[in-house]
Each structure stands twice: as structure tokens, then as C-alpha cells.
Design an enzyme around this catalytic site. Structure first.
Site, PDB file in Angstrom:
ATOM      1  N   GLY A 113       9.512   4.817  11.918  1.00 44.97           N
ATOM      2  CA  GLY A 113       9.758   4.632  10.487  1.00 44.97           C
ATOM      3  C   GLY A 113      10.965   5.438  10.031  1.00 44.97           C
ATOM      4  O   GLY A 113      11.138   6.581  10.441  1.00 44.97           O
ATOM      5  N   ARG A 129      10.071  -0.244  15.687  1.00 47.64           N
ATOM      6  CA  ARG A 129       8.907   0.394  16.319  1.00 47.64           C
ATOM      7  C   ARG A 129       8.704  -0.162  17.724  1.00 47.64           C
ATOM      8  O   ARG A 129       7.585  -0.252  18.222  1.00 47.64           O
ATOM      9  CB  ARG A 129       7.661   0.191  15.458  1.00 47.64           C
ATOM     10  CG  ARG A 129       7.729   0.916  14.113  1.00 47.64           C
ATOM     11  CD  ARG A 129       6.374   1.026  13.477  1.00 47.64           C
ATOM     12  NE  ARG A 129       6.417   1.628  12.146  1.00 47.64           N
ATOM     13  CZ  ARG A 129       6.411   2.931  11.911  1.00 47.64           C
ATOM     14  NH1 ARG A 129       6.361   3.771  12.917  1.00 47.64           N
ATOM     15  NH2 ARG A 129       6.441   3.390  10.667  1.00 47.64           N
ATOM     16  N   ASP A 168       6.411  11.040  16.838  1.00 48.53           N
ATOM     17  CA  ASP A 168       5.646  11.177  18.085  1.00 48.53           C
ATOM     18  C   ASP A 168       5.854   9.994  19.037  1.00 48.53           C
ATOM     19  O   ASP A 168       6.016  10.183  20.236  1.00 48.53           O
ATOM     20  CB  ASP A 168       4.161  11.335  17.746  1.00 48.53           C
ATOM     21  CG  ASP A 168       3.386  11.855  18.940  1.00 48.53           C
ATOM     22  OD1 ASP A 168       3.658  12.991  19.361  1.00 48.53           O
ATOM     23  OD2 ASP A 168       2.539  11.108  19.473  1.00 48.53           O
ATOM     24  N   THR A 214       9.919  12.829  10.743  1.00 47.30           N
ATOM     25  CA  THR A 214       8.900  11.954  10.157  1.00 47.30           C
ATOM     26  C   THR A 214       8.505  12.483   8.795  1.00 47.30           C
ATOM     27  O   THR A 214       8.324  13.689   8.616  1.00 47.30           O
ATOM     28  CB  THR A 214       7.614  11.799  11.001  1.00 47.30           C
ATOM     29  OG1 THR A 214       6.616  11.158  10.185  1.00 47.30           O
ATOM     30  CG2 THR A 214       7.047  13.101  11.500  1.00 47.30           C
ATOM     31  N   ASP A 251       3.893  15.332  11.010  1.00 47.12           N
ATOM     32  CA  ASP A 251       2.762  15.524  11.930  1.00 47.12           C
ATOM     33  C   ASP A 251       3.185  15.725  13.396  1.00 47.12           C
ATOM     34  O   ASP A 251       2.359  15.583  14.297  1.00 47.12           O
ATOM     35  CB  ASP A 251       1.772  14.354  11.823  1.00 47.12           C
ATOM     36  CG  ASP A 251       2.399  13.020  12.188  1.00 47.12           C
ATOM     37  OD1 ASP A 251       3.630  12.972  12.382  1.00 47.12           O
ATOM     38  OD2 ASP A 251       1.661  12.026  12.269  1.00 47.12           O
ATOM     39  N   MET A 305       1.514   7.637   1.607  1.00 42.41           N
ATOM     40  CA  MET A 305       1.457   7.362   3.042  1.00 42.41           C
ATOM     41  C   MET A 305       0.866   8.556   3.809  1.00 42.41           C
ATOM     42  O   MET A 305       0.767   9.660   3.279  1.00 42.41           O
ATOM     43  CB  MET A 305       2.848   7.045   3.576  1.00 42.41           C
ATOM     44  CG  MET A 305       3.267   5.619   3.305  1.00 42.41           C
ATOM     45  SD  MET A 305       4.824   5.263   4.116  1.00 42.41           S
ATOM     46  CE  MET A 305       4.948   3.506   3.825  1.00 42.41           C
ATOM     47  N   ARG A 338      -0.845   8.313   7.875  1.00 44.26           N
ATOM     48  CA  ARG A 338      -1.798   7.545   8.667  1.00 44.26           C
ATOM     49  C   ARG A 338      -2.894   8.427   9.259  1.00 44.26           C
ATOM     50  O   ARG A 338      -4.070   8.220   9.013  1.00 44.26           O
ATOM     51  CB  ARG A 338      -1.025   6.871   9.783  1.00 44.26           C
ATOM     52  CG  ARG A 338      -1.653   5.645  10.302  1.00 44.26           C
ATOM     53  CD  ARG A 338      -1.020   5.193  11.581  1.00 44.26           C
ATOM     54  NE  ARG A 338       0.402   5.344  11.643  1.00 44.26           N
ATOM     55  CZ  ARG A 338       1.274   4.352  11.701  1.00 44.26           C
ATOM     56  NH1 ARG A 338       0.852   3.127  11.621  1.00 44.26           N
ATOM     57  NH2 ARG A 338       2.563   4.584  11.832  1.00 44.26           N
ATOM     58  N   GLU A 396      -3.266   7.258   2.558  1.00 46.81           N
ATOM     59  CA  GLU A 396      -3.652   5.900   2.972  1.00 46.81           C
ATOM     60  C   GLU A 396      -4.639   5.905   4.146  1.00 46.81           C
ATOM     61  O   GLU A 396      -5.396   4.968   4.337  1.00 46.81           O
ATOM     62  CB  GLU A 396      -2.410   5.102   3.381  1.00 46.81           C
ATOM     63  CG  GLU A 396      -1.730   5.695   4.615  1.00 46.81           C
ATOM     64  CD  GLU A 396      -0.510   4.926   5.098  1.00 46.81           C
ATOM     65  OE1 GLU A 396      -0.255   3.809   4.644  1.00 46.81           O
ATOM     66  OE2 GLU A 396       0.195   5.480   5.963  1.00 46.81           O
ATOM     67  N   ARG A 446      -7.111   3.396 -13.028  1.00 42.19           N
ATOM     68  CA  ARG A 446      -6.045   2.571 -12.460  1.00 42.19           C
ATOM     69  C   ARG A 446      -5.615   3.209 -11.143  1.00 42.19           C
ATOM     70  O   ARG A 446      -5.859   4.391 -10.904  1.00 42.19           O
ATOM     71  CB  ARG A 446      -4.823   2.527 -13.382  1.00 42.19           C
ATOM     72  CG  ARG A 446      -5.062   1.866 -14.721  1.00 42.19           C
ATOM     73  CD  ARG A 446      -5.143   0.345 -14.598  1.00 42.19           C
ATOM     74  NE  ARG A 446      -5.162  -0.299 -15.911  1.00 42.19           N
ATOM     75  CZ  ARG A 446      -6.240  -0.486 -16.647  1.00 42.19           C
ATOM     76  NH1 ARG A 446      -7.431  -0.055 -16.217  1.00 42.19           N
ATOM     77  NH2 ARG A 446      -6.154  -1.090 -17.825  1.00 42.19           N
ATOM     78  N   ARG A 456       9.745   6.684   1.035  1.00 42.37           N
ATOM     79  CA  ARG A 456      10.525   6.908   2.258  1.00 42.37           C
ATOM     80  C   ARG A 456      12.025   6.730   2.034  1.00 42.37           C
ATOM     81  O   ARG A 456      12.819   7.067   2.905  1.00 42.37           O
ATOM     82  CB  ARG A 456      10.055   5.937   3.345  1.00 42.37           C
ATOM     83  CG  ARG A 456       9.416   6.662   4.484  1.00 42.37           C
ATOM     84  CD  ARG A 456       8.622   5.797   5.387  1.00 42.37           C
ATOM     85  NE  ARG A 456       9.307   4.703   5.995  1.00 42.37           N
ATOM     86  CZ  ARG A 456       8.709   3.819   6.790  1.00 42.37           C
ATOM     87  NH1 ARG A 456       7.415   3.959   7.067  1.00 42.37           N
ATOM     88  NH2 ARG A 456       9.359   2.826   7.327  1.00 42.37           N
TER      89      ARG A 456
END
Ligand code: F6P
Length: 341
Positions: free
Chosen positions: A10, A71, A102, A124, A128, A168, A170, A220, A265, A274
Site C-alpha cells: 500500500g 501487492r 512486511d 507503512t 506494524d 485503517m 488490519r 477496520e 452516524r 493514505r
């Protein structure tokens, strides 16, 4: 030497300053640089462009990556690895700088195992990557998310609503943590913690009682929705679920409307966080890491990843940098929940 460089995974703010760092340091040392297009895909397909100072000079403040990214994982098939090695040989590449998270760095380690001369640079927005204190992209993306939360606060306050911001992240909740803490959220949910519905509802009710509205931040990757059962979602080349359709934010808003009895909401910031120019921190870190990557090559330190340790930029082994992702730890979680409700 002829140095190859690629950006994979990404995109995030800081990739261009990192490539610029590689090019300026390399050319100052008498090397030439070849930029591979769209990450490992460009290496498999032999697509590259020569990079000189003029080409990268104005890129310090530009988000995204001038080289493009993908990717693509070349080591998913033996054919892919062969193609990568063939490209390196045919283009006369003496050493490769792989800039990525990673997945990209793990692919770099695979190339190393097959005899490639590789060094890595971690990036990133998820922050992470193990082995480095911080990754560039994280500060910029989190700053955008904090700005989004501040804007949502205006509406939440005016309408006396609860608003959930989905960000975001993951597997790791660094962006949610930073956004929740720095944006003054009333509750923040991360993948590192089991979902505690009671704590969430209590924090929201207290905030609504005390000031008439509440703000919630959710990563997310938080496991809250039945739709989030693994195996249901489409996966990318590296086996990661594509989370964009999973809807943590809307799920939480629906749940809170029922449980807390307040109008709710949700907003999903998605890829907006990003994009845009890198922050000061990310420009400096990316520049230092790009330069360090060339220094590692000059010192024949192949198999090293340039990382930030305290104030220093140093080289660590690929094994130290990849394989397990860096998660938000207990002391951060303790700090975060000090500000609940
Ligand atoms: O890896 C960074 C990341 O931003 C994750 O937080 C997110 O889940 C993913 O990328 C989204 O990927 P894509 O841009 O391929 O949709």
C-alpha cells in the site's frame, strides 16, 4: 554500482522522500539508480526507469509513490522468482533497495535467500513493522485521521450525536490508537483487544451525559461484527483479507443507536488517510532511511533493513524486521483507556 529500487504494498506518504534519499546518496557516491515500476511486478516484468536527481528533486512533499506500487508477490510461484532474477541480471542490477511493509520485505528476504543482494526500507501507515521504532507513513496518515475526527466533532456536538470513525489497520491498531488519543475520542477499538461491548456503551453513555455527544474511533480490523468472520472476504496476493467491505464503523453505529439510545452516524475515512503530503516527521524519517539503505549497500551489508532505533538509523537483519507484526502493547492500551468516556 547500479542500484535498483522499488516501492511495494500500500502506498503511503514518505515513499517519494525515501526514493529521493536513495537517489541523492547513490549518485553522490558515483552509482546509478534504476527505479522498478509497480513494486515486485516491475521486477517480474522488467519494467523500470532510470532515476537521477532531476527526476526525484521535487518529490519531497509529494504523497503516493512516483514509482507506482502493487501487492504482487513474485515468490508465490517459482516462475516469479526466476523472472525477478532474470530481470536483475539483464538490467545489470548490483543491489536492490526494497521499500515496503512486511509483505514487501518478506519478499526481499526470499530474494536474499536466492542469492540476491537486497537491503530493505520499512514503510507503512499501519506502523506494524517489527524491528523499527516507527515507520514513515504512520504520522501522516494518523494526522489526517485526527483532522477527520475534529471535523466529525463539529457535527456530533451540533446534532448531539454519537459518531463512529472507522480508520485503517488490519492487524495492528496503531492508527486507531493515535487517532483516538490525539483526537480526544471517548472510546477506541483496536484489533489487539477483545470487543468489550459493555465498556463501549458505558463510555459513550457517560460522554453523552456529560457533554451531549460522543466520538468513537474503530480500527477496520476490530472483531466486532459477525460479518468479520475470517475466510469470507476476498484475499490479496499475500493472503490478507481485503477489509473494505466489512463495515465495522456502520455496525458499531447501529449497535450504539440501539444500546445507548442516541442518534448515531458513522464515517469511513478509508484511503483518504493514505494520501496527501508527508508530515515533517515522515519526510525526515523516510529521507534518513533511503540514505541509510545506500550506506548499507556501500558497506556490503546486504540482508539488512534500515530502521529507526531511538534517535539512530541502523541496519538490522531481515529476520529481525519481518515475519511478525508489531502490535499495540499493554502500556499504550492503559494510556488509551484512561480517556474513555
Ligand atoms: O497495509 C496498509 C493498509 O492501509 C491497511 O491498513 C489496509 O487494510 C490496506 O492497506 C488496504 O489496502 P488496499 O489499498 O489494497 O485496499
Amino acid at each position: 554500482m547500479k542500484i535498483g529500487v522499488l516501492t511495494g504494498g500500500g502506498d503511503c506518504p514518505g515513499l517519494n522522500p525515501a526514493v529521493r534519499g536513495v537517489v541523492f546518496r547513490a549518485t553522490a557516491r558515483g552509482h546509478t539508480v534504476e527505479g522498478f515500476l509497480d513494486g515486485w511486478k516491475g521486477l517480474m516484468e522488467g519494467k523500470s526507469v532510470p532515476l537521477d536527481r532531476a527526476r526525484v528533486r521535487n518529490s519531497i512533499g509529494k504523497g503516493g509513490t512516483l514509482l507506482g506500487t502493487s501487492r504482487t508477490n513474485p515468490f508465490k510461484t517459482e516462475d516469479g522468482a526466476k523472472k525477478v532474477l532474470a530481470t536483475l541480471a539483464s538490467k545489470g542490477i548490483d543491489a536492490l533497495v526494497a521499500i515496503g511493509g512486511d509483505d514487501t520485505l518478506t519478499a526481499g528476504r526470499e530474494l536474499l535467500r536466492r542469492g540476491g543482494k537486497v537491503v530493505g526500507v520499512p514503510k507503512t501507515m499501519d506502523n506494524d513493522v517489527n524491528g523499527t521504532d516507527w515507520t514513515f507513513g504512520f504520522d501522516s496518515a494518523s494526522s489526517v485521521a485526527v483532522d477527520a475526527l475534529e471535523r466529525l466533532r463539529d457535527t456530533a456536538e451540533s446534532h448531539h450525536r454519537v459518531i463512529v470513525l472507522e480508520v485503517m489497520g488490519r492487524h495492528a491498531g496503531w492508527v486507531a490508537l493515535a487517532t483516538g488519543l490525539a483526537g480526544g475520542a471517548d472510546y477506541t477499538l483496536l484489533p489487539e483487544e477483545p470487543f468489550n461491548e459493555t465498556a463501549l456503551v458505558q463510555a459513550v453513555q457517560r460522554a453523552v451525559r456529560e457533554r451531549g455527544y460522543a466520538l468513537v474511533v474503530a480500527s477496520e480490523g476490530t472483531s466486532v461484527s459477525p460479518k468479520l468472520k475470517s475466510g469470507e472476504a476476498e484475499k490479496d496476493d499475500f493472503g490478507h483479507e481485503i477489509l473494505r467491505e466489512k463495515g465495522v464503523g456502520p455496525y458499531l453505529a447501529g449497535l450504539l443507536e440501539k444500546r445507548a439510545g442516541v442518534e448515531c452516524r458513522s464515517a469511513v475515512i478509508g484511503h483518504i488517510q493514505r494520501g496527501g503530503p508527508p508530515t515533517l516527521f515522515d519526510r525526515l524519517l523516510a529521507t534518513r532511511l533511503g540514505v541509510k539503505a545506500v550506506d548499507l549497500i556501500d558497506a556490503q551489508q546486504f540482508g539488512k533493513v534500515a530502521v529507526l532505533r531511538g534517535e539512530e538509523v541502523v541496519g538490522v537483519s531481515f529476520d529481525e524486521a519481518v515475519g511478525t507484526s508489531k502490535r499495540v502493547g499493554a502500556s499504550w492500551l492503559d494510556l488509551l483507556h484512561t480517556f474513555d468516556g
